[in-house]
Design an enzyme around this catalytic site. Structure first.
Site, PDB file in Angstrom:
ATOM      1  N   GLN A 103      23.189  61.743 119.809  1.00 12.47           N
ATOM      2  CA  GLN A 103      23.929  62.881 119.279  1.00 12.47           C
ATOM      3  C   GLN A 103      23.130  64.166 119.509  1.00 12.47           C
ATOM      4  O   GLN A 103      21.928  64.207 119.269  1.00 12.47           O
ATOM      5  CB  GLN A 103      24.211  62.712 117.788  1.00 12.47           C
ATOM      6  CG  GLN A 103      25.196  63.765 117.274  1.00 12.47           C
ATOM      7  CD  GLN A 103      25.387  63.723 115.774  1.00 12.47           C
ATOM      8  OE1 GLN A 103      24.439  63.917 115.030  1.00 12.47           O
ATOM      9  NE2 GLN A 103      26.612  63.483 115.329  1.00 12.47           N
ATOM     10  N   TYR A 175      27.871  72.494 111.459  1.00 10.65           N
ATOM     11  CA  TYR A 175      26.880  72.964 112.422  1.00 10.65           C
ATOM     12  C   TYR A 175      27.533  73.884 113.458  1.00 10.65           C
ATOM     13  O   TYR A 175      28.710  74.196 113.374  1.00 10.65           O
ATOM     14  CB  TYR A 175      26.157  71.777 113.039  1.00 10.65           C
ATOM     15  CG  TYR A 175      25.295  71.035 112.043  1.00 10.65           C
ATOM     16  CD1 TYR A 175      24.284  71.694 111.337  1.00 10.65           C
ATOM     17  CD2 TYR A 175      25.495  69.679 111.774  1.00 10.65           C
ATOM     18  CE1 TYR A 175      23.495  71.027 110.402  1.00 10.65           C
ATOM     19  CE2 TYR A 175      24.708  69.007 110.840  1.00 10.65           C
ATOM     20  CZ  TYR A 175      23.714  69.693 110.155  1.00 10.65           C
ATOM     21  OH  TYR A 175      22.943  69.031 109.226  1.00 10.65           O
ATOM     22  N   ARG A 227      32.369  64.789 117.667  1.00 13.17           N
ATOM     23  CA  ARG A 227      32.515  64.535 116.227  1.00 13.17           C
ATOM     24  C   ARG A 227      33.033  65.785 115.527  1.00 13.17           C
ATOM     25  O   ARG A 227      32.547  66.891 115.782  1.00 13.17           O
ATOM     26  CB  ARG A 227      31.181  64.113 115.620  1.00 13.17           C
ATOM     27  CG  ARG A 227      31.330  63.465 114.247  1.00 13.17           C
ATOM     28  CD  ARG A 227      29.990  63.052 113.669  1.00 13.17           C
ATOM     29  NE  ARG A 227      30.143  61.910 112.776  1.00 13.17           N
ATOM     30  CZ  ARG A 227      29.355  61.658 111.739  1.00 13.17           C
ATOM     31  NH1 ARG A 227      28.342  62.450 111.452  1.00 13.17           N
ATOM     32  NH2 ARG A 227      29.564  60.597 110.978  1.00 13.17           N
ATOM     33  N   GLY A 319      27.405  53.242 107.858  1.00 12.87           N
ATOM     34  CA  GLY A 319      26.133  53.932 107.777  1.00 12.87           C
ATOM     35  C   GLY A 319      25.191  53.386 106.737  1.00 12.87           C
ATOM     36  O   GLY A 319      24.293  52.596 107.027  1.00 12.87           O
ATOM     37  N   ARG A 320      25.379  53.795 105.482  1.00  9.57           N
ATOM     38  CA  ARG A 320      24.430  53.416 104.433  1.00  9.57           C
ATOM     39  C   ARG A 320      24.278  51.903 104.292  1.00  9.57           C
ATOM     40  O   ARG A 320      23.185  51.399 104.007  1.00  9.57           O
ATOM     41  CB  ARG A 320      24.864  54.045 103.103  1.00  9.57           C
ATOM     42  CG  ARG A 320      24.592  55.541 103.019  1.00  9.57           C
ATOM     43  CD  ARG A 320      25.337  56.185 101.861  1.00  9.57           C
ATOM     44  NE  ARG A 320      26.766  56.233 102.129  1.00  9.57           N
ATOM     45  CZ  ARG A 320      27.705  56.021 101.201  1.00  9.57           C
ATOM     46  NH1 ARG A 320      27.361  55.753  99.966  1.00  9.57           N
ATOM     47  NH2 ARG A 320      28.978  56.095 101.530  1.00  9.57           N
TER      48      ARG A 320
END
Length: 393
Positions: A103, A175, A227, A319-320
């Site tokens: 990424q 971002y 994304r 993810g987690r």
């Protein structure tokens, strides 16, 4: 080997690349790189422990230029000097056929002058983010916008040379790519700002720069993903109608997948509480099969993952839970689901290759819901209808 779950089936992209299953590790910040952006042995160990089972492993983000650094411990791909470490990283992540996706991003205004060693942050416009202690950035000049677009292309060239299977453009989580699309952060009056169509132009130019690099330096097997975050809560800010217009354009660009960043897969609108249709369903309808989708957000169990892929969403990102259980896929494949760990013990952080810096980032800055074994658990509905601090994992 278990075949009862749709997420265990392979997927073949339009460019002919086959991914062995539909489970993805999403990009998760581990703040464990060296302060100058070089990869550390801690990170390599973290990658090695979690790869090999999933179909795709999307790395923590790497900045494409010095102005793009968002936090300490962040990877960089802004110079050829990083290539030796990035080659080790790609080779480590590609174990047992897992596709390694790097990424890449620029943080824009989501940084600060301390991280940038005294330099002012940059963005589409000189508008501060609506968060505590946010600094006001300076607007990038037109020449700097053009150079940033070039920097994304150069970062892609380096990713190809390093041996990654693809790159993901981080256009989410507020971002820089998102900042150009957002009416909150983009108040420009030149060609890079204006109505929703004009605010798309920077992201589309970055995609073209990346595609040009792929055409020049890679073969057709190189994967490019994008994304996005579907909504913002600022006013003005991105609304789902804007996102659906953007997605309609993105679906016809030279990218291979679209990754939807949310804290809960089935979240409905943050801004229109009367609309009960999950955002991912709206997006799926808009894409209409033109691109594969990755959906992410609080998926933990095989049943929850299967609900995503059974719904016709092409990939499910976990993810987690992959932090707590690095062998999640392998255990599902081997009918060993009863041994999957859904809690994490502070005594196991070293075994799980979670550094103190990463743990502090997870628990303090992101307030991530981690199911710590000897502590009170969180409300499972915590992120169903609001923006999550750990958005996208």
């Amino acid at each position: 080997m278990s075949e009862k779950y749709s997420f265990l089936k392979p997927y073949t992209f339009k460019n002919g690349v086959t991914v062995k299953n539909r489970v993805v590790i999403p990009p998760m910040t581990e703040v464990s790189a060296f302060e100058d952006g070089f990869i550390s042995d801690n990170e390599l160990a973290y990658f090695k422990l979690r790869t090999g089972g999933v179909g795709m492993f999307i790395s923590p983000v790497a900045n494409v230029n010095n102005e793009g650094k968002g936090f300490e411990g962040e990877l960089s791909i802004a110079d050829d000097k990083y290539l030796p470490g990035l080659k080790k990283m790609a080779a480590t992540m590609k174990e047992n056929g897992t596709k390694a996706i790097l990424q890449i991003f620029s943080a824009g205004r989501m940084s600060n002058s301390t991280v940038l060693r005294g330099t002012q942050t940059v963005s589409a416009s000189a508008v501060a983010a609506e968060r505590p202690n946010a600094e006001t950035p300076r607007a990038l000049t037109e020449a700097e916008v053009d150079q940033t677009i070039v920097d994304f292309g150069e970062a892609t060239r380096r990713a190809i040379e390093a041996g990654f299977d693809g790159v993901e453009l981080h256009g989410a989580n507020t971002y820089l790519l998102q900042q150009f699309f957002s009416p909150h952060s983009n108040r420009r009056t030149d060609k890079w700002g204006g109505d929703v169509d004009d605010r798309m132009k920077f992201g589309l130019a970055v995609i073209k720069s990346v595609h040009d690099a792929v055409e020049k330096y890679a073969d057709k097997s190189f994967i490019v993903g994008y994304r996005i975050s579907p909504e913002e809560i600022e006013n003005p800010g991105i609304r789902i109608a804007d996102t659906l217009k953007f997605i309609d354009v993105l679906a016809d660009q030279p990218i291979d997948y679209l990754h939807i960043s949310m804290g809960y897969v089935w979240r409905t609108s943050l801004n229109d509480k009367s609309d009960k249709e999950p955002l991912i369903e709206k997006i799926k309808k808009q894409v209409n099969g033109r691109l594969p989708l990755i959906s992410v957000g609080s998926v933990e169990t095989p049943e929850e993952a299967a609900k995503v892929t059974d719904d016709g969403i092409d990939f499910v990102a976990i993810g987690r839970e992959l932090l707590r259980e690095p062998n999640w896929v392998q255990k599902v494949e081997n009918d060993d689901e009863d041994s999957i760990r859904y809690t994490i013990s502070l005594s196991d952080l070293d075994e799980l290759e979670i550094t103190p810096s990463m743990w502090d980032f997870l628990m303090v800055r992101l307030q991530a819901a981690m199911h710590v074994s000897n502590q009170p658990d969180y409300d499972p509905n915590l992120y169903v209808d609001k923006l999550a601090p750990h958005e996208g994992a």
